[in-house]
Scaffold this motif. Structure first.
Motif, short mmCIF file in Angstrom:
data_model
loop_
_atom_site.label_atom_id
_atom_site.label_comp_id
_atom_site.label_asym_id
_atom_site.label_seq_id
_atom_site.Cartn_x
_atom_site.Cartn_y
_atom_site.Cartn_z
N LEU A 189 0.88 -1.16 0.00
CA LEU A 189 0.00 0.00 0.00
C LEU A 189 0.92 1.21 0.00
CD1 LEU A 189 -2.96 0.99 0.17
CD2 LEU A 189 -2.69 1.00 2.66
N LYS A 190 1.04 1.87 -1.14
CA LYS A 190 2.02 2.93 -1.31
C LYS A 190 1.82 4.09 -0.34
CE LYS A 190 4.71 1.14 -4.28
NZ LYS A 190 6.05 0.76 -3.89
N THR A 191 0.57 4.47 -0.08
CA THR A 191 0.27 5.50 0.91
C THR A 191 -1.08 5.19 1.54
OG1 THR A 191 -0.99 7.00 -0.53
CG2 THR A 191 1.40 7.28 -0.50
N THR A 192 -1.31 5.68 2.73
CA THR A 192 -2.62 5.48 3.35
C THR A 192 -3.68 6.27 2.58
OG1 THR A 192 -2.21 7.27 4.93
CG2 THR A 192 -1.73 5.01 5.65
N GLY A 193 -3.26 7.25 1.78
CA GLY A 193 -4.18 8.03 0.97
C GLY A 193 -4.90 7.23 -0.10
N ALA A 194 -4.44 6.03 -0.36
CA ALA A 194 -5.08 5.18 -1.36
C ALA A 194 -6.51 4.83 -0.98
CB ALA A 194 -4.27 3.90 -1.56
N LEU A 195 -6.82 4.88 0.31
CA LEU A 195 -8.14 4.49 0.80
C LEU A 195 -8.88 5.64 1.48
CD1 LEU A 195 -7.04 1.05 2.24
CD2 LEU A 195 -8.53 1.39 0.27
N ASP A 196 -8.38 6.87 1.37
CA ASP A 196 -9.02 8.03 2.01
C ASP A 196 -10.49 8.14 1.61
OD1 ASP A 196 -6.76 8.83 3.35
OD2 ASP A 196 -6.32 10.52 2.02
N GLY A 197 -11.33 8.26 2.61
CA GLY A 197 -12.75 8.46 2.35
C GLY A 197 -13.49 7.22 1.88
N SER A 198 -12.81 6.08 1.85
CA SER A 198 -13.47 4.83 1.47
C SER A 198 -14.19 4.27 2.69
CB SER A 198 -12.44 3.82 0.97
OG SER A 198 -11.63 3.36 2.05
N GLY A 199 -15.03 3.28 2.46
CA GLY A 199 -15.70 2.62 3.58
C GLY A 199 -14.70 2.02 4.55
N ILE A 200 -13.58 1.57 4.05
CA ILE A 200 -12.53 1.00 4.91
C ILE A 200 -11.94 2.09 5.80
CG2 ILE A 200 -10.25 -0.09 4.89
CD1 ILE A 200 -11.39 -1.28 2.06
N ASP A 201 -11.64 3.23 5.21
CA ASP A 201 -11.10 4.36 5.97
C ASP A 201 -12.12 4.88 6.98
OD1 ASP A 201 -9.14 6.45 6.50
OD2 ASP A 201 -10.44 7.81 5.36
N LEU A 202 -13.40 4.83 6.63
CA LEU A 202 -14.47 5.31 7.50
C LEU A 202 -14.85 4.30 8.58
CD1 LEU A 202 -16.66 6.94 4.70
CD2 LEU A 202 -15.13 8.11 6.30
N GLY A 203 -14.27 3.10 8.52
CA GLY A 203 -14.54 2.08 9.54
C GLY A 203 -15.76 1.22 9.27
N THR A 204 -16.34 1.33 8.07
CA THR A 204 -17.52 0.54 7.75
C THR A 204 -17.22 -0.59 6.76
OG1 THR A 204 -18.11 2.07 5.96
CG2 THR A 204 -19.08 2.48 8.14
N GLY A 205 -15.97 -0.67 6.31
CA GLY A 205 -15.58 -1.70 5.36
C GLY A 205 -14.37 -2.47 5.86
N TYR A 206 -14.07 -3.56 5.17
CA TYR A 206 -12.98 -4.43 5.59
C TYR A 206 -12.11 -4.84 4.41
CZ TYR A 206 -15.63 -4.67 9.85
OH TYR A 206 -16.30 -4.32 11.00
N VAL A 207 -10.87 -5.16 4.73
CA VAL A 207 -9.92 -5.69 3.77
C VAL A 207 -9.76 -7.17 4.12
CG1 VAL A 207 -7.56 -5.60 2.87
CG2 VAL A 207 -8.69 -3.49 3.63
N TYR A 208 -10.03 -8.04 3.15
CA TYR A 208 -9.91 -9.47 3.36
C TYR A 208 -8.67 -9.97 2.63
CZ TYR A 208 -14.62 -9.25 5.18
OH TYR A 208 -15.73 -8.94 5.94
N VAL A 209 -7.82 -10.69 3.36
CA VAL A 209 -6.55 -11.18 2.82
C VAL A 209 -6.40 -12.65 3.17
CG1 VAL A 209 -5.51 -8.87 2.99
CG2 VAL A 209 -5.23 -10.49 4.88
N PRO A 210 -5.46 -13.35 2.51
CA PRO A 210 -5.24 -14.75 2.86
C PRO A 210 -5.01 -14.90 4.38
CG PRO A 210 -4.07 -14.23 0.85
CD PRO A 210 -4.59 -12.93 1.39
N ASP A 211 -5.62 -15.90 4.95
CA ASP A 211 -5.59 -16.11 6.40
C ASP A 211 -4.19 -16.04 6.99
OD1 ASP A 211 -8.17 -16.85 5.51
OD2 ASP A 211 -8.43 -18.20 7.21
N GLU A 212 -3.23 -16.65 6.30
CA GLU A 212 -1.87 -16.71 6.83
C GLU A 212 -1.14 -15.36 6.76
OE1 GLU A 212 -1.76 -17.91 2.49
OE2 GLU A 212 -3.04 -18.39 4.21
N LEU A 213 -1.73 -14.38 6.08
CA LEU A 213 -1.08 -13.07 5.94
C LEU A 213 -1.72 -11.96 6.78
CD1 LEU A 213 -0.45 -12.99 2.08
CD2 LEU A 213 1.19 -13.49 3.90
N VAL A 214 -2.75 -12.28 7.54
CA VAL A 214 -3.46 -11.25 8.32
C VAL A 214 -2.49 -10.46 9.20
CG1 VAL A 214 -5.17 -10.83 10.14
CG2 VAL A 214 -5.71 -12.37 8.24
N ASP A 215 -1.68 -11.14 9.98
CA ASP A 215 -0.75 -10.44 10.88
C ASP A 215 0.29 -9.64 10.11
OD1 ASP A 215 -2.05 -11.36 13.16
OD2 ASP A 215 -0.76 -13.12 13.36
#
Length: 92
Positions: A45-71
């Motif tokens: 993720l080059k900058t946190t600005g990539a998700l500014d104002g998105s549901g993820i940034d607003l706390g209503t969305g989620y990023v789903y990744v492979p289970d072994e990579l969550v941490d």
């Protein structure tokens, strides 16, 4: 970059291959509630600005990744801002 910039109705993005997300990629996507990244290594993720104002940034969305990579995502540069929004794909 800016591929989905202010696409206000975008709710789901499912990326089978993703190595980098650039500044502004999902900025303003206020309805984005699911960003699924299936790549078997951490996507940069080059900058946190990539998700500014998105549901993820607003706390209503989620990023789903492979289970072994969550941490790894939660600790990765710029992704750590969204640690509370990062979930394993198995929770989908």
């Amino acid at each position: 970059p800016y591929k989905f910039y202010y696409h206000t109705t975008l709710q789901l993005v499912d990326l089978s291959v993703c190595t980098e997300i650039y500044n502004g990629s999902f900025s303003g996507c206020e309805s984005l509630s699911k960003l699924i990244i299936r790549t078997p290594s951490v996507c940069s993720l080059k900058t946190t600005g990539a998700l500014d104002g998105s549901g993820i940034d607003l706390g209503t969305g989620y990023v789903y990744v492979p289970d072994e990579l969550v941490d790894s995502y939660k600790a990765a540069k710029n992704w750590s801002k969204y640690a509370a929004q990062i979930r394993p794909i198995s929770e989908l």
